[in-house]
Design a protein around this motif. Structure first.
Motif, PDB file in Angstrom:
ATOM      1  N   GLN A 170       0.847  -1.186   0.000  1.00 15.77           N
ATOM      2  CA  GLN A 170       0.000   0.000   0.000  1.00 15.77           C
ATOM      3  C   GLN A 170       0.891   1.248   0.000  1.00 15.77           C
ATOM      4  O   GLN A 170       2.042   1.205   0.449  1.00 15.77           O
ATOM      5  N   ALA A 171       0.323   2.357  -0.506  1.00  6.78           N
ATOM      6  CA  ALA A 171       1.137   3.570  -0.654  1.00  6.78           C
ATOM      7  C   ALA A 171       1.764   3.999   0.669  1.00  6.78           C
ATOM      8  O   ALA A 171       2.918   4.427   0.719  1.00  6.78           O
ATOM      9  N   ASP A 172       0.993   3.881   1.748  1.00  8.25           N
ATOM     10  CA  ASP A 172       1.515   4.377   3.032  1.00  8.25           C
ATOM     11  C   ASP A 172       2.127   3.251   3.863  1.00  8.25           C
ATOM     12  O   ASP A 172       2.325   3.407   5.057  1.00  8.25           O
ATOM     13  N   GLU A 173       2.420   2.127   3.239  1.00  7.95           N
ATOM     14  CA  GLU A 173       2.865   0.973   4.023  1.00  7.95           C
ATOM     15  C   GLU A 173       4.281   1.160   4.573  1.00  7.95           C
ATOM     16  O   GLU A 173       5.195   1.548   3.851  1.00  7.95           O
ATOM     17  N   HIS A 220      -0.061  -0.457   7.438  1.00  4.92           N
ATOM     18  CA  HIS A 220      -0.614   0.664   6.677  1.00  4.92           C
ATOM     19  C   HIS A 220      -1.889   1.129   7.360  1.00  4.92           C
ATOM     20  O   HIS A 220      -2.268   0.590   8.401  1.00  4.92           O
ATOM     21  N   ASP A 221      -2.521   2.133   6.791  1.00  2.00           N
ATOM     22  CA  ASP A 221      -3.649   2.754   7.488  1.00  2.00           C
ATOM     23  C   ASP A 221      -4.818   1.827   7.743  1.00  2.00           C
ATOM     24  O   ASP A 221      -5.555   2.008   8.707  1.00  2.00           O
ATOM     25  N   ALA A 632       0.500   7.783  10.757  1.00  2.00           N
ATOM     26  CA  ALA A 632       1.536   7.284   9.843  1.00  2.00           C
ATOM     27  C   ALA A 632       2.839   8.048   9.989  1.00  2.00           C
ATOM     28  O   ALA A 632       3.905   7.529   9.670  1.00  2.00           O
ATOM     29  N   SER A 633       2.764   9.263  10.513  1.00  2.00           N
ATOM     30  CA  SER A 633       3.979  10.090  10.541  1.00  2.00           C
ATOM     31  C   SER A 633       4.962   9.659  11.631  1.00  2.00           C
ATOM     32  O   SER A 633       6.074  10.150  11.682  1.00  2.00           O
ATOM     33  N   ARG A 635       5.785   6.350  12.221  1.00  2.00           N
ATOM     34  CA  ARG A 635       6.204   4.945  12.037  1.00  2.00           C
ATOM     35  C   ARG A 635       7.715   4.776  11.890  1.00  2.00           C
ATOM     36  O   ARG A 635       8.219   3.662  11.969  1.00  2.00           O
TER      37      ARG A 635
END
Ligand code: GLC
Length: 825
Positions: A170-173, A220-221, A632-633, A635
């Motif tokens: 995933q993009a935010d993974e 991810h989210d 996410a910021s 991690r």
């Protein structure tokens, strides 16, 4: 032995000895063939790949779903809605063997509900949907129609030399796991070999190092998920390096067997992961204390002196180590008659001081006729062989050695049997080293046994390539067997340098040969966190740094950070200055004593975190993002960590630094030292002079503390302290005897303390589940941060006006089995 003037010439001796033996290797063609540096690459990169073909028909037998392809069968089995095992088999081959997976998994609990149409097979298990594309075999794991994880292709090399899984990230993974990695915490964008390697001392960026775990954890989210590459051969994890949105795992194996785990949180995923790979057994309580080590204390007297010094200086300590010099010329099973003559009496003296003794073992057995290790090894035929039947030889500390094939039960029995005499001296645990396995080579490390060496592999037969990554774990298993044979009623303590998936079943570990630098201190935190996210949570670094001389400031800061790490051992190399906590005088000695004592005071919380790991697989120390999963910021943050559910530790990782910024996750936090309350969800800046480690407690926590102790052997706690950090919240504490196996029969308990804050009062309730009865009869309650002045305290309905008030902390001692206490304004 109280200053650093004492230096050792031992290193010169070791190096020249090693050089002599290296020459022997260079003279010997058979051995030199081993130094093939292909460990980082996979064989034949130009191979042609083919991917799973279309599904021709499906078949469901109970909880198993077989997908028939042209030449293979893909077998899907659900252990529970969150855990799926996918395995490809040739139609004529049903055999399955895994070194990683428990052999008593219950598959029978969850019945998948299977439907199909022209394009896909849909499987509903609990709340999860698994949608399998019939033409590509891509699997989408969904919950509420939201993708949790997705595979793209399962492939194998046409020449059968490799297999591969690719997945979409995933993009935010953010990417974690894979064992010990000397990088920042988030591994996205890296290519990581799975090949246990001793780099001969490592620094940031060196990879691979001692423990590679073929387990990936994606966060991810929408979800967290895990992937266990279920094969012990050399493998490569490409976490978005070749294609930023793709995870590719390639293994040098014919096997294609993968476990997928999913959960709302990392915690859920780890629970499912240890359900498959097995859990840590509760260690003896003393193993959670401070450990003192050095390569090496050179004699019985030296060891006793160190113990006496620690006790006389009131530095708490539970374990002292015997590194390789205790052995007789580095011969495993034997000890040096001159310097370590009466081992049993030394152990006895140390036990009288409540100090435990743990000697090192190396796998290499010296080629030396007349030595029991060699003679009995030959007699029992336990050594690893070349295909032509000759034993594989390589040089390690003792000189030319043969290497036990720990992949055979016969060898493990032989090892355990040969350890009897040592174990009977009363030693308390076993340190398993050099078990990647490493052999010394002629120039650049690493040096491995040859890929094609022959192993028993539990009767299935296999090559070193297949066994290399599990070798360390199998050695630890054999050592554990030695301890269990002699004292089946006790908890065991073994630890190992090289780990793999599932090592937590048999051993704890440490992060190998680091350096005494500030960056190594930082890496020590990252590697320990990453090991926890790989299922092996009882881990820590060599405190102070192993190679190079440490400095007083670095040692002090490392001891402060290490006090919150699961494995807490000060260890240093043979040629560096001594680094026991008193070696640099004041103020360092007092500060380190205080840091160690703080760990002992916080032991009920530390022990609870161990029990959570043993029971649920939850890491003992956890990255900060686990406290605020949706952010996410954060991690990537790896200079701050959580111990258990409620303590946040922000160690100082730079020289001369006496202030630092700390991100506090959402919620409120109390400074442990000053009781100042902070709002979370922001960065705060805190002072941290040398004697101070920033430590925060989540508001609403009921924090248990013990009095100052010097050791953890059978501690007799009279009064438990409970600090209530005002807010509403719940804290769970695990308790048992700390030794013995009665806990396995139910002699333990989980105590829940619930704080409920109202406008002008706070109610504390206590509920206990389980049979264990602790030694303490009283609890001293301390209410911290009350927002109103307390006028009375009701203990199980009886009102008290006589309680302590000091600096707005309200203190009262109550019976340990109270049910409810009301603090009222
Ligand atoms: C290895 C170990 C280290 C030990 C040394 C001597 O380097 O990693 O901890 O002190 O060998 O046994």
């Amino acid at each position: 032995m109280t200053d650093n003037t004492q230096q050792s010439n031992e290193q010169d001796f070791v190096v020249s000895t090693v050089n002599d033996f290296r020459q022997q290797i260079i003279d010997n063609d058979k051995i030199i063939k081993q130094y093939d540096a292909k460990y980082l690459k996979l064989a034949s990169p130009d191979v042609m790949w083919q991917s799973a073909q279309a599904v021709e028909r499906i078949e469901q037998i109970d909880t198993t779903l077989n997908l028939y392809l042209a030449e293979k069968v893909a077998r899907l089995r659900w252990i529970n809605p969150q855990t799926l095992h996918v395995r490809f088999m040739n139609t004529d081959d049903e055999s399955y063997f895994s070194y990683f997976v428990r052999n008593d998994i219950d598959y029978a609990n969850y019945q998948p509900y299977v439907t199909e149409d022209d394009n896909s097979v849909r499987v509903l298990v609990g709340d999860y949907h698994y949608v399998i594309d019939k033409s590509t075999l891509a699997i989408h794991c969904l919950r509420d129609d939201v993708v949790q994880w997705e595979t793209m292709l399962f492939s194998w090399a046409e020449d059968d030399s490799q297999t591969r899984l690719s997945m979409r990230m995933q993009a935010d993974e953010a990417c974690f796991g894979t064992g010990e990695r000397a990088f920042g915490l988030n591994l996205r964008g890296r290519t990581l070999p799975i090949w246990n390697t001793d780099p001969g001392g490592y620094a940031r960026g060196d990879d691979p190092i001692n423990s590679c775990v073929p387990f990936y954890l994606g966060v991810h989210d929408k979800a967290s998920y895990g992937v266990l590459w279920d094969d012990s051969s050399r493998a490569m994890f490409d976490l978005g390096a070749s294609d930023s949105n793709q995870l590719t795992i390639t293994g040098e194996t014919k096997t294609l067997s993968v476990y997928f785990f999913v959960g709302d949180t990392v915690q859920d995923v780890m629970t499912h992961y240890v359900n498959v790979t097995g859990s840590m057994q509760m260690p003896p309580l003393w193993a959670l204390g401070y450990h003192q080590s050095r390569y090496s204390y050179m004699s019985n007297e030296d060891v006793i002196d160190i113990a006496v010094e620690l006790r006389s200086r009131n530095i708490p300590c539970d374990v002292i180590y015997l590194d390789i010099h205790y052995m007789d010329g580095y011969r495993v099973f034997k000890w040096d008659a001159e310097n370590y003559g009466d081992m049993a009496s030394m152990v006895k003296q140390l036990h009288a001081m409540n100090m435990r003794v743990v000697p090192i073992l190396d796998p290499g057995v010296k080629v030396d006729e007349g030595y029991i290790g060699y003679d009995s090894g030959i007699e029992n035929d336990v050594f690893i062989k070349y295909p032509d039947g000759e034993s594989v030889a390589g040089v390690v500390w003792p000189g030319l050695c043969y290497f036990p094939d720990f992949s055979s039960q016969k060898t493990r029995d032989w090892w355990a049997e040969n350890l009897s005499t040592l174990v009977e001296t009363g030693i308390d645990g076993i340190w398993n080293d050099m078990n990647e396995p490493l052999i010394f080579g002629d120039d650049t490390p690493p040096q491995d046994l040859p890929d094609y060496a022959v192993h028993d592999k539990e009767g299935f037969g296999g090559t070193h390539q297949e066994v290399h990554n599990v070798y360390g774990t199998l050695m630890a298993q054999a050592s554990l067997q030695a301890l269990e044979n002699h004292r089946p009623d006790k908890r065991q303590f073994t630890f190992t340098r090289a780990c793999t998936a599932g090592t937590q079943r048999v051993a704890s570990s440490w992060t190998g040969d680091n350096h005494s630098t500030w960056d190594d201190l930082h890496i020590a935190i990252t590697t320990t966190l990453q090991m926890g996210l790989s299922g092996i949570a009882f881990t820590g670094s060599d405190i102070g740094g192993f190679m190079h001389d440490t400095t007083p400031e670095l040692l002090t800061r490392w001891t402060q950070a290490g006090a919150f790490m699961p494995f807490f051992r000060n260890h240093s190399a043979v040629d560096v200055i001594y680094q026991e906590p008193w070696r640099f005088g004041q103020p360092y000695e007092d500060i380190m004593r205080e840091a160690i004592q703080l760990r002992y005071r916080l032991m009920p919380m530390m022990y609870t975190a161990f029990a959570q790991h043993a029971t649920f697989g939850t890491p003992i120390v956890r990255p900060l993002f686990m406290a605020e999963p949706n952010n996410a910021s954060i991690r990537d943050i790896d200079d701050t960590f959580m111990l258990g559910d409620t303590l946040l530790v922000a160690p100082i990782l730079k020289p001369s630094e006496i202030r630092r910024t700390v991100y506090l996750p959402e919620g409120d936090w109390y400074d442990f030292h000053t009781n100042e309350r902070y709002h979370g969800g922001q960065m705060v800046r805190v002072d941290a002079p040398l004697d101070y480690i920033p430590l925060f407690v989540k508001s609403g926590t009921v924090l248990p503390l013990w009095d100052d102790l010097q050791h953890l052997s059978n501690p007799q706690i009279d009064t438990l302290k409970l600090r209530i950090y005002t807010d509403s919240g719940e804290t769970v504490i695990y308790e048992d005897a700390g030794e013995g196996l009665a806990y396995r029969e139910g002699d333990y308990r989980w105590v829940t303390y619930r704080a409920e804050e109202q406008t002008d009062s706070l109610t504390l309730t206590r509920t206990a589940e389980g049979d264990y009865i602790p030694t303490y009869k009283h609890i001293e309650l301390q209410l911290i941060g009350s927002r109103s002045e307390i006028a009375r305290i009701d203990v199980d309905g009886i009102t008290h006006f006589d309680f302590g008030t000091d600096n707005d902390i309200y203190t009262i001692t109550v019976d340990a089995d109270f049910e409810e206490v009301l603090f009222k304004a």
